[in-house]
Write an enzyme that holds these catalytic residues in place. Structure first.
Site, PDB file in Angstrom:
ATOM      1  N   CYS A   1      44.568  14.326 -22.024  1.00 41.52           N
ATOM      2  CA  CYS A   1      44.408  15.411 -21.050  1.00 41.52           C
ATOM      3  C   CYS A   1      45.717  16.192 -20.901  1.00 41.52           C
ATOM      4  CB  CYS A   1      43.882  14.878 -19.724  1.00 41.52           C
ATOM      5  SG  CYS A   1      43.262  16.188 -18.656  1.00 41.52           S
TER       6      CYS A   1
ATOM      7  N   HIS B   1      38.970  12.825 -21.529  1.00 39.96           N
ATOM      8  CA  HIS B   1      39.438  11.493 -21.106  1.00 39.96           C
ATOM      9  C   HIS B   1      38.644  10.417 -21.835  1.00 39.96           C
ATOM     10  CE1 HIS B   1      42.060  12.615 -17.693  1.00 39.96           C
ATOM     11  NE2 HIS B   1      41.288  13.687 -17.655  1.00 39.96           N
TER      12      HIS B   1
ATOM     13  N   GLU C   1      39.082   7.324 -21.845  1.00 37.75           N
ATOM     14  CA  GLU C   1      38.961   6.164 -20.937  1.00 37.75           C
ATOM     15  C   GLU C   1      37.861   6.361 -19.897  1.00 37.75           C
ATOM     16  OE1 GLU C   1      41.097   8.540 -20.681  1.00 37.75           O
ATOM     17  OE2 GLU C   1      41.567   8.957 -18.574  1.00 37.75           O
TER      18      GLU C   1
HETATM   19  N1  LIG Z   1      42.314  16.474 -15.361  1.00 39.26           N
HETATM   20  C1  LIG Z   1      43.444  17.136 -15.045  1.00 39.26           C
HETATM   21  O1  LIG Z   1      44.220  16.688 -14.204  1.00 39.26           O
HETATM   22  C2  LIG Z   1      43.718  18.419 -15.756  1.00 39.26           C
HETATM   23  C3  LIG Z   1      44.759  19.194 -15.030  1.00 39.26           C
HETATM   24  C4  LIG Z   1      45.241  20.410 -15.772  1.00 39.26           C
HETATM   25  N2  LIG Z   1      46.178  21.125 -14.927  1.00 39.26           N
HETATM   26  C5  LIG Z   1      44.086  21.297 -16.169  1.00 39.26           C
HETATM   27  O2  LIG Z   1      43.412  21.790 -15.298  1.00 39.26           O
HETATM   28  O3  LIG Z   1      43.815  21.512 -17.340  1.00 39.26           O
END
Ligand SMILES: NC(=O)CC[C@H](N)C(=O)O
Length: 247
Positions: free
Chosen positions: A111, A228, A230
């Site tokens: 991410c 993600h 996970e």
């Molecule tokens: N899942 C997240 O915390 C992503 C945060 C990131 N700033 C986004 O919006 O792409």
């Protein structure tokens, strides 16, 4: 060597002291040691559990030597790009990632842990430098509905090893920003030794107004996913297992 020239590096101890050899930890029951970098940002607990379930010997730590010497390093990331970069630098995670990659030692970004591998990120008008492992700027997804929160399929890169067995599965995304271009670092025609990164793409939004962004990259020792794994159920577990088995 002439008698009057002192030995600069007496054999044995002194030379060894100058450059202590990194001590890669022993595999426990054949399981590779994976450090999940604990720098204050990321779904670290779920990442630890998910990696343990697929056979890694996991340590959650910010310790620089442990992070440098593990068979694999996971850089998680949740929150704002600039804040994550500040947290990474605070534990010298930027140096650890650079040293590992220079030595061909595997790193997996998740991410925002993927986003920071690019040159920079712009969030709410604030531009922050990233680690610069890949060219490009992470920017807001210009789609009708943001954040992109939910399960999406991806377009795995040809020859992907990360997505082996889960090419047609869905993965869980939660993000409002993404890398929407990917620039090769080299010209493979000019350098036949160069293996271009394998870039996996995904789209978010309705037909005709969907935004296309980088969902994953496999670039030698550096792999990363915008989603993600996970939190992506069995498909995510298989992807993590593919990575752990490569260590
Ligand atoms: N899942 C997240 O915390 C992503 C945060 C990131 N700033 C986004 O919006 O792409």
């Amino acid at each position: 060597m002439g008698a009057d020239v002192p030995e600069l590096l007496p054999s044995g101890g002194a030379a060894a002291d100058l450059n202590p050899r990194p001590v890669t930890p022993a595999r426990v029951d054949g399981r590779p040691r994976v450090v999940v970098l604990d720098y204050g940002f990321g779904n670290v607990r779920s990442a630890v559990r998910a990696l343990e379930r697929v056979g890694a010997d996991v340590e959650l730590t910010a310790d620089r030597e442990a992070a440098s010497q593990a068979h694999g390093l996971v850089v998680p990331g949740v929150g704002a790009f600039a804040a994550c970069m500040e947290g990474l630098r605070a534990v010298r995670g930027d140096q650890v990632v650079d040293r590992r990659l220079a030595g061909g030692r595997p790193v997996l970004g998740i991410c925002v842990g993927m986003q920071v591998m690019f040159d920079a990120g712009v969030e709410h008008g604030v531009r922050a430098d990233g680690l610069g492992e890949w060219r490009g700027v992470v920017e807001h997804l210009d789609a009708p509905v943001v954040p992109h929160m939910g399960w999406s399929t991806v377009e795995p890169a040809e020859g992907s090893t990360l997505f082996r067995g889960v090419e047609d599965e869905r993965f869980y995304f939660v993000h409002s920003y993404g890398a929407q271009t990917f620039t090769q670092g080299h010209d493979e025609d000019a350098d036949p030794r160069y293996t271009p990164p394998r870039v996996t793409w995904a789209e978010h939004g309705p037909d005709g107004a969907a935004v296309r962004f980088v969902a994953a990259v496999e670039d030698g020792p550096l792999s990363a996913t915008q989603f993600h794994p996970e939190k992506s159920g069995d498909a995510g577990a298989t992807l993590l297992e593919n990575w752990v088995r490569s260590l």
